[in-house]
Structures are given as C-alpha cells and as structure tokens.
Design a protein around this motif. Structure first.
Motif, PDB file in Angstrom:
ATOM      1  N   VAL A 199       0.871  -1.180   0.000  1.00  0.00           N
ATOM      2  CA  VAL A 199       0.000   0.000   0.000  1.00  0.00           C
ATOM      3  C   VAL A 199       0.906   1.227   0.000  1.00  0.00           C
ATOM      4  N   LEU A 200       0.703   2.126  -0.954  1.00  0.00           N
ATOM      5  CA  LEU A 200       1.571   3.294  -1.091  1.00  0.00           C
ATOM      6  C   LEU A 200       0.819   4.587  -0.787  1.00  0.00           C
ATOM      7  N   PHE A 201       1.427   5.410   0.059  1.00  0.00           N
ATOM      8  CA  PHE A 201       1.010   6.807   0.265  1.00  0.00           C
ATOM      9  C   PHE A 201       2.183   7.654  -0.195  1.00  0.00           C
ATOM     10  N   LEU A 202       1.974   8.488  -1.216  1.00  0.00           N
ATOM     11  CA  LEU A 202       3.059   9.319  -1.733  1.00  0.00           C
ATOM     12  C   LEU A 202       2.559  10.754  -1.843  1.00  0.00           C
ATOM     13  N   SER A 203       2.928  11.538  -0.855  1.00  0.00           N
ATOM     14  CA  SER A 203       2.522  12.943  -0.799  1.00  0.00           C
ATOM     15  C   SER A 203       3.209  13.564   0.401  1.00  0.00           C
ATOM     16  N   ARG A 204       2.971  14.850   0.626  1.00  0.00           N
ATOM     17  CA  ARG A 204       3.499  15.457   1.852  1.00  0.00           C
ATOM     18  C   ARG A 204       2.909  14.764   3.065  1.00  0.00           C
ATOM     19  N   LEU A 205       3.726  14.555   4.082  1.00  0.00           N
ATOM     20  CA  LEU A 205       3.213  14.011   5.339  1.00  0.00           C
ATOM     21  C   LEU A 205       2.675  15.184   6.151  1.00  0.00           C
ATOM     22  N   HIS A 206       1.397  15.461   5.940  1.00  0.00           N
ATOM     23  CA  HIS A 206       0.731  16.630   6.506  1.00  0.00           C
ATOM     24  C   HIS A 206      -0.680  16.217   6.873  1.00  0.00           C
ATOM     25  N   TYR A 207      -1.191  16.791   7.940  1.00  0.00           N
ATOM     26  CA  TYR A 207      -2.512  16.332   8.406  1.00  0.00           C
ATOM     27  C   TYR A 207      -3.602  16.545   7.363  1.00  0.00           C
ATOM     28  N   PRO A 235      -2.555  11.003   6.367  1.00  0.00           N
ATOM     29  CA  PRO A 235      -1.828   9.739   6.532  1.00  0.00           C
ATOM     30  C   PRO A 235      -2.177   9.058   7.842  1.00  0.00           C
ATOM     31  N   ASP A 236      -2.584   9.839   8.842  1.00  0.00           N
ATOM     32  CA  ASP A 236      -2.988   9.250  10.121  1.00  0.00           C
ATOM     33  C   ASP A 236      -4.228   8.375   9.960  1.00  0.00           C
ATOM     34  N   LEU A 261       5.069   4.954   3.339  1.00  0.00           N
ATOM     35  CA  LEU A 261       4.710   6.372   3.375  1.00  0.00           C
ATOM     36  C   LEU A 261       5.893   7.157   2.800  1.00  0.00           C
ATOM     37  N   ALA A 262       5.702   7.725   1.615  1.00  0.00           N
ATOM     38  CA  ALA A 262       6.776   8.450   0.941  1.00  0.00           C
ATOM     39  C   ALA A 262       6.427   9.935   0.889  1.00  0.00           C
ATOM     40  N   GLY A 263       7.288  10.752   1.449  1.00  0.00           N
ATOM     41  CA  GLY A 263       7.065  12.190   1.448  1.00  0.00           C
ATOM     42  C   GLY A 263       7.774  12.851   2.611  1.00  0.00           C
ATOM     43  N   SER A 264       7.981  14.134   2.491  1.00  0.00           N
ATOM     44  CA  SER A 264       8.603  14.898   3.572  1.00  0.00           C
ATOM     45  C   SER A 264       7.529  15.511   4.450  1.00  0.00           C
ATOM     46  N   GLY A 265       7.932  15.985   5.618  1.00  0.00           N
ATOM     47  CA  GLY A 265       6.996  16.607   6.542  1.00  0.00           C
ATOM     48  C   GLY A 265       7.719  17.134   7.762  1.00  0.00           C
ATOM     49  N   TYR A 286       4.808  11.616  15.304  1.00  0.00           N
ATOM     50  CA  TYR A 286       3.440  11.236  15.689  1.00  0.00           C
ATOM     51  C   TYR A 286       2.951  10.046  14.867  1.00  0.00           C
ATOM     52  N   LEU A 287       3.219  10.069  13.561  1.00  0.00           N
ATOM     53  CA  LEU A 287       2.789   8.965  12.703  1.00  0.00           C
ATOM     54  C   LEU A 287       3.520   7.675  13.058  1.00  0.00           C
ATOM     55  N   GLU A 288       4.802   7.772  13.360  1.00  0.00           N
ATOM     56  CA  GLU A 288       5.573   6.588  13.754  1.00  0.00           C
ATOM     57  C   GLU A 288       5.033   6.003  15.055  1.00  0.00           C
ATOM     58  N   ASP A 289       4.716   6.877  16.009  1.00  0.00           N
ATOM     59  CA  ASP A 289       4.153   6.409  17.278  1.00  0.00           C
ATOM     60  C   ASP A 289       2.779   5.783  17.076  1.00  0.00           C
ATOM     61  N   LEU A 290       1.995   6.377  16.174  1.00  0.00           N
ATOM     62  CA  LEU A 290       0.657   5.851  15.890  1.00  0.00           C
ATOM     63  C   LEU A 290       0.758   4.443  15.306  1.00  0.00           C
TER      64      LEU A 290
END
Length: 402
Positions: A211-219, A223-224, A244-248, A255-259
């Motif tokens: 499963v790919l998410f490719l965008s800014r890591l922004h709320y 991505p959450d 999860l591919a993207g900067s943020g 927070y995403l890593e902890d989630l």
C-alpha cells in the motif's frame, strides 16, 4: 508571445505546484512560446543553492530567482527583491500567470501587472475550497478583503483544474471569466524490475501487497487516517506493507511513527522520506495500490502519477478529480471516514483482478485527459484568446467513462 509565470517557490520538496509550473513552462516553450518563471530562492526552512538576480536554467526551464526574506513566513514568502524585479520587468511580458493565493509573490505580481496594464491569469490551486479557507480563517478573511478579492476580480481569467474548483471560485463570489484545464502527468518509462527492487529494498515478501502513500506528510493529506485504517485491517488478518513516501515536519512524522507502533503495524510500515526520479518510479510501479484520503485536493498530481503507473487508487470526495476516477472506474472514491477507508483497502487487498483492471482504467484516464502536450496546447489557446480580447474557450468536455 512572452509569458511570465510567478510563484512563491519552486522547491521540489513542495510537490504539486512546483511540478505544475515547471511543466507548464517546459511544454509551452516546446510549442515556441517564450515562457519564463520568476520566483524566490525559498526551499522551506533552507534556501535553494541557485544564482540570484539572473536568468538561470533550473530543471530545464528559464527561471529568475530573487532572494526571499528570512525567515520564510511559511507560504507567504516575502521578497522585496522580487517586487522590485517585477516592477522593473513585468512590462516586458505580454501576459503574467500567477500561482498560489494569499502569498506575496502572486499578490505583488497581480498588483504590478494591473498598474502596468499587463493582463494576468490566476491559478487558485485549490485554495478556495471550504477546507482551505477554514485554515487560518481570520487571516484569510482580512487578506481577502484588503487584497485577494481585487486580484481575482481584476484578472483576465482564472485557471481551475476541475469543475469542483470552478464551483469553489463562484461560491467565493468571483465572477471573473474562468477556464477549466486539468494538470498533466509525464508518460511513464517502464521499470521492469520495479516490483523486485521495492521488495528487496524494504524486505517485503512477494505475496504481501504493498500500500503506497506518496505525498506530503501533513494532516491535510490524512496519513494518520490511513494508518488507523490499516490498524483495523491487521485485526482482520489481512496482510500488507505500507510505504509512506514524502517529507513533513519532524514532529508530525514522529506522531505517525508512534501511531503505527501503537496499532501494532510498525513492522509492516516503512517511511521512505522524500523521493524523486527513479526512486519515485520504483515506488509507483512496484506498489499494488495507492491511497490518499485527503481533506482537500484541487487536482492531486500524485494521484494522477499513480494512475499513470497503472496503480488503482483510493481517494476521498475532497479530491476534486474524484468524479473522473469514479467515471473511469480507476479506483474507489469513499467518504473520509475510518470505516470507509478500511473497507475500500480491504476490498482491493483481497481482489488482485480488480486492482489490475482499475490500474488499466487509470492509465487510460491519464492518457485521455492529463497529457501535457494537450494541456499546453489548450493553455496556449487561452493566452491567445486573452491577448486578442476573446472569451476563454471551454475545454471541460463531459467526462466519458471507459
């Protein structure tokens, strides 16, 4: 015809708008249009290492870089040097095309163009959606009253990327002539070993869907929500690996890593960081499905890139090309809720044939509607119509399903 595109920044890390303006200019020039970009040396919290106050080749197009004021003031990106340059040079162009609202570069360009009687086009890039207007609401209301409404009402035309964006412009009370023209996507150069490379790099077994998410890591991009949905998927015994591919912002990524850890999916979740070039294509061509449950996207370049790579997509109604995705059966359009996103992912994880067919349909959609050559041809027609005092042409033909 000499055209100037103005944008606050062309940092590649900023994603969509940079991709769009660079390709607009590149393809306009291929059609014989003398197009250039004026911008700042902004690169987020840093500065681009580029020559200033001169025309330089950047990513294959001519760009004037002027120094920004530091700190960057986020998206506003103030630059007195850019304003001076525009005042001295804008009269040498037949038409100006601004990108972004509520920012210094576009504000200065529109005001100076009006003063020097140069027509200008405004691309709103999704900043008049209800969600976008609700962010920093009071500041935007004040800015609109003092500045932005005049910029929009005095423009020669407003560029919208979808019928939904055109509706947002009208709902904002703007009756300036507009034209609907989607954004473009480069043709995909096939990487036959992409699936093997992605699995080798992230240690993913051949039988596990990616499963790919490719965008800014922004709320805004949610991505959450995707991580939470996959947490529920795990409870239902579906296998997957999320990339999860993207900067943020570092705090949000933590927070995403902890989630992911709290939901027990850290071992099947990889954070790839910002990717470009072949690394990006390996992800797009090696993954099995693409998910972007965003609150708001006026177009969604990453989504179109995924479809160009034959990836089925899962999006939410806030993505304004969602009607086309649904019409072409190129993916699933679901409500922005945990249960809806979870069900859509489960459907595609367990249906390889459906994934394949939607991937084929998505590639067809991109070929028919999002080819840069066609888009630059239409944009040239718009510019010519404006300079000849004619009405903007209507390119928004009815969506034709496959």
């Amino acid at each position: 015809m000499k055209i100037l595109h103005v944008i606050p920044s062309v940092s590649l890390a900023l994603g969509g708008p940079t991709h769009v303006v660079l390709n607009f200019v590149k393809h306009l020039r291929s059609r014989g249009i003398d197009a250039e970009i004026a911008t700042t040396n902004d690169n987020g919290s840093e500065l681009l290492d580029v020559p200033l106050n001169q025309l330089v080749d950047y990513e294959g197009v001519p760009v004037w870089f002027l120094p920004r004021f530091s700190p960057p003031l986020k998206e506003y990106i103030f630059s007195a040097a850019l304003a001076r340059w525009l005042w001295q040079n804008i009269k040498h162009y037949d038409l100006v095309h601004t990108h972004y609202l509520f920012s210094f570069a576009s504000t200065a360009a529109a005001a100076i163009a009006r003063k020097q009687k140069v027509p200008y086009v405004v691309s709103t890039i999704g900043q008049l959606t209800p969600w976008a207007l609700a962010q920093s609401k009071l500041k935007k209301q004040v800015y609109t009253t003092l500045i932005e409404r005049r910029n929009l009402t005095r423009a020669a035309a407003i560029h919208c990327t979808s019928s939904g964006e055109a509706t947002d412009v009208r709902n904002f009370g703007i009756n300036t002539p507009s034209f609907i023209l989607p954004l473009g996507v480069k043709p995909v150069s096939a990487l036959p070993l992409a699936k093997e490379k992605i699995r080798q790099k992230y240690a993913i077994s051949p039988e596990i869907p990616i499963v790919l998410f490719l965008s800014r890591l922004h709320y805004k991009k949610r991505p959450d929500l995707l991580i939470q949905a996959l947490g529920k998927i795990t409870a239902e015994k579906h296998q997957f690996h999320l990339i999860l591919a993207g900067s943020g912002e570092a705090e949000y990524i933590s927070y995403l890593e902890d989630l992911a850890a709290s939901l027990g999916i850290a071992s099947c979740t990889s954070f790839a960081g910002f990717v470009a070039g072949e690394d990006k294509q390996i992800l797009l061509q090696g993954a099995d499905l693409f998910v972007l449950p965003s609150f708001s996207e006026n177009f969604g370049v990453a989504i179109a890139e995924a479809m160009a790579a034959s990836l089925p997509v899962i999006v939410t109604p806030g993505v304004q090309i969602a009607p086309e995705i649904a019409a072409f059966e190129a993916g699933l359009v679901v409500e922005n809720s945990l249960e809806a996103v979870k069900e859509a992912i489960a459907t595609l994880l367990t249906s390889p044939q459906l994934r394949q067919q939607m991937g084929v349909n998505g590639k067809l959609l991109v070929a028919e509607r999002y080819a840069w050559e066609t888009i630059s041809n239409h944009l040239t027609t718009v510019y010519t119509s404006i300079l000849e005092g004619k009405s903007c042409p209507d390119f928004n033909s009815n969506i034709q399903p496959k």
